[in-house]
Write a protein that holds these residues in place. Sequence first.
Motif, PDB file in Angstrom:
ATOM      1  N   ASN A 121       6.849  -9.238 -74.749  1.00 51.71           N
ATOM      2  CA  ASN A 121       6.305  -7.936 -75.144  1.00 51.71           C
ATOM      3  C   ASN A 121       6.501  -7.684 -76.637  1.00 51.71           C
ATOM      4  O   ASN A 121       5.629  -7.108 -77.294  1.00 51.71           O
ATOM      5  CB  ASN A 121       6.945  -6.819 -74.328  1.00 51.71           C
ATOM      6  CG  ASN A 121       6.505  -6.838 -72.882  1.00 51.71           C
ATOM      7  OD1 ASN A 121       5.479  -7.417 -72.552  1.00 51.71           O
ATOM      8  ND2 ASN A 121       7.281  -6.222 -72.020  1.00 51.71           N
ATOM      9  N   MET A 122       7.658  -8.081 -77.171  1.00 49.92           N
ATOM     10  CA  MET A 122       7.892  -7.904 -78.607  1.00 49.92           C
ATOM     11  C   MET A 122       6.925  -8.764 -79.415  1.00 49.92           C
ATOM     12  O   MET A 122       6.445  -8.341 -80.469  1.00 49.92           O
ATOM     13  CB  MET A 122       9.344  -8.248 -78.956  1.00 49.92           C
ATOM     14  CG  MET A 122      10.349  -7.232 -78.458  1.00 49.92           C
ATOM     15  SD  MET A 122      10.056  -5.590 -79.107  1.00 49.92           S
ATOM     16  CE  MET A 122      10.481  -5.830 -80.808  1.00 49.92           C
TER      17      MET A 122
ATOM     18  N   LEU B  72      -4.801  -1.076 -91.616  1.00 47.77           N
ATOM     19  CA  LEU B  72      -5.141   0.334 -91.427  1.00 47.77           C
ATOM     20  C   LEU B  72      -4.048   1.230 -91.988  1.00 47.77           C
ATOM     21  O   LEU B  72      -4.332   2.244 -92.629  1.00 47.77           O
ATOM     22  CB  LEU B  72      -5.362   0.618 -89.932  1.00 47.77           C
ATOM     23  CG  LEU B  72      -5.676   2.071 -89.575  1.00 47.77           C
ATOM     24  CD1 LEU B  72      -6.999   2.490 -90.203  1.00 47.77           C
ATOM     25  CD2 LEU B  72      -5.707   2.242 -88.074  1.00 47.77           C
ATOM     26  N   ALA B  73      -2.798   0.850 -91.795  1.00 46.78           N
ATOM     27  CA  ALA B  73      -1.681   1.628 -92.329  1.00 46.78           C
ATOM     28  C   ALA B  73      -1.714   1.632 -93.855  1.00 46.78           C
ATOM     29  O   ALA B  73      -1.436   2.653 -94.485  1.00 46.78           O
ATOM     30  CB  ALA B  73      -0.359   1.070 -91.823  1.00 46.78           C
TER      31      ALA B  73
ATOM     32  N   ARG C 107       0.152  -6.838 -82.490  1.00 46.08           N
ATOM     33  CA  ARG C 107      -0.629  -5.603 -82.652  1.00 46.08           C
ATOM     34  C   ARG C 107      -0.287  -4.898 -83.956  1.00 46.08           C
ATOM     35  O   ARG C 107      -1.160  -4.346 -84.623  1.00 46.08           O
ATOM     36  CB  ARG C 107      -0.382  -4.675 -81.470  1.00 46.08           C
ATOM     37  CG  ARG C 107      -1.021  -5.171 -80.196  1.00 46.08           C
ATOM     38  CD  ARG C 107      -0.832  -4.206 -79.080  1.00 46.08           C
ATOM     39  NE  ARG C 107      -1.434  -4.729 -77.848  1.00 46.08           N
ATOM     40  CZ  ARG C 107      -1.504  -4.064 -76.728  1.00 46.08           C
ATOM     41  NH1 ARG C 107      -1.006  -2.844 -76.658  1.00 46.08           N
ATOM     42  NH2 ARG C 107      -2.060  -4.602 -75.676  1.00 46.08           N
ATOM     43  N   MET C 108       1.016  -4.873 -84.295  1.00 43.15           N
ATOM     44  CA  MET C 108       1.412  -4.220 -85.547  1.00 43.15           C
ATOM     45  C   MET C 108       0.831  -4.974 -86.745  1.00 43.15           C
ATOM     46  O   MET C 108       0.443  -4.365 -87.731  1.00 43.15           O
ATOM     47  CB  MET C 108       2.941  -4.147 -85.649  1.00 43.15           C
ATOM     48  CG  MET C 108       3.566  -3.188 -84.655  1.00 43.15           C
ATOM     49  SD  MET C 108       2.929  -1.519 -84.772  1.00 43.15           S
ATOM     50  CE  MET C 108       3.575  -1.044 -86.353  1.00 43.15           C
TER      51      MET C 108
END
Length: 176
Positions: free
Chosen positions: A82-83, A96-97, A89-90
């Motif tokens: 999951n990490m 975008l950030a 995803r990050m």
Amino acid sequence: MLNAVWVAVIVAAAFWVVGVCAAVYVMAKAARLMSQTTDAVASLRERQEALIERANTTVDRANEQLVKTDAITASMDEVTANMAELTGRMTALAPLARVIAASAGSPAAKIAALAYGVNRALWMRRPAGAQRGSRPPAARPAAARPPAPGMKALPRPAAPGWRRAALGGQRDEAAS
């Protein structure tokens, strides 16, 4: 009188009696030693059984802990996966950030912030009489706002000139 044969027979009989007494004494001691040894072996067997039982219990607990450790290891594998997915995803959202961070310092955002600050300052500097009719939305207290549709309004505080008695819960008219 006694001759030498009779003396020899009496001495031999006396030694024989002493020997028999010594043999009986040794046999009694040996019997006591045998009974003590039997008791010691029996208690040793009982303690051995208790020790084996405790060892089996310890082994069972160790097996339970190993099962729990396997479950934790499996869940850690899930967390790791999951990490890794979250990191992907990050990484995908990083551009975008950067765009959002760059636009926060843009001239349009600075002008909007300045306009809001000036508007707020003007509303705060108005004289008390001019503010009675309307207040800016951010400065309006929650009691003065109308309730949202479908929500019940909370009871309003007592009007000026009225106060509640501390213990009685009844209203008394205050001297103004």
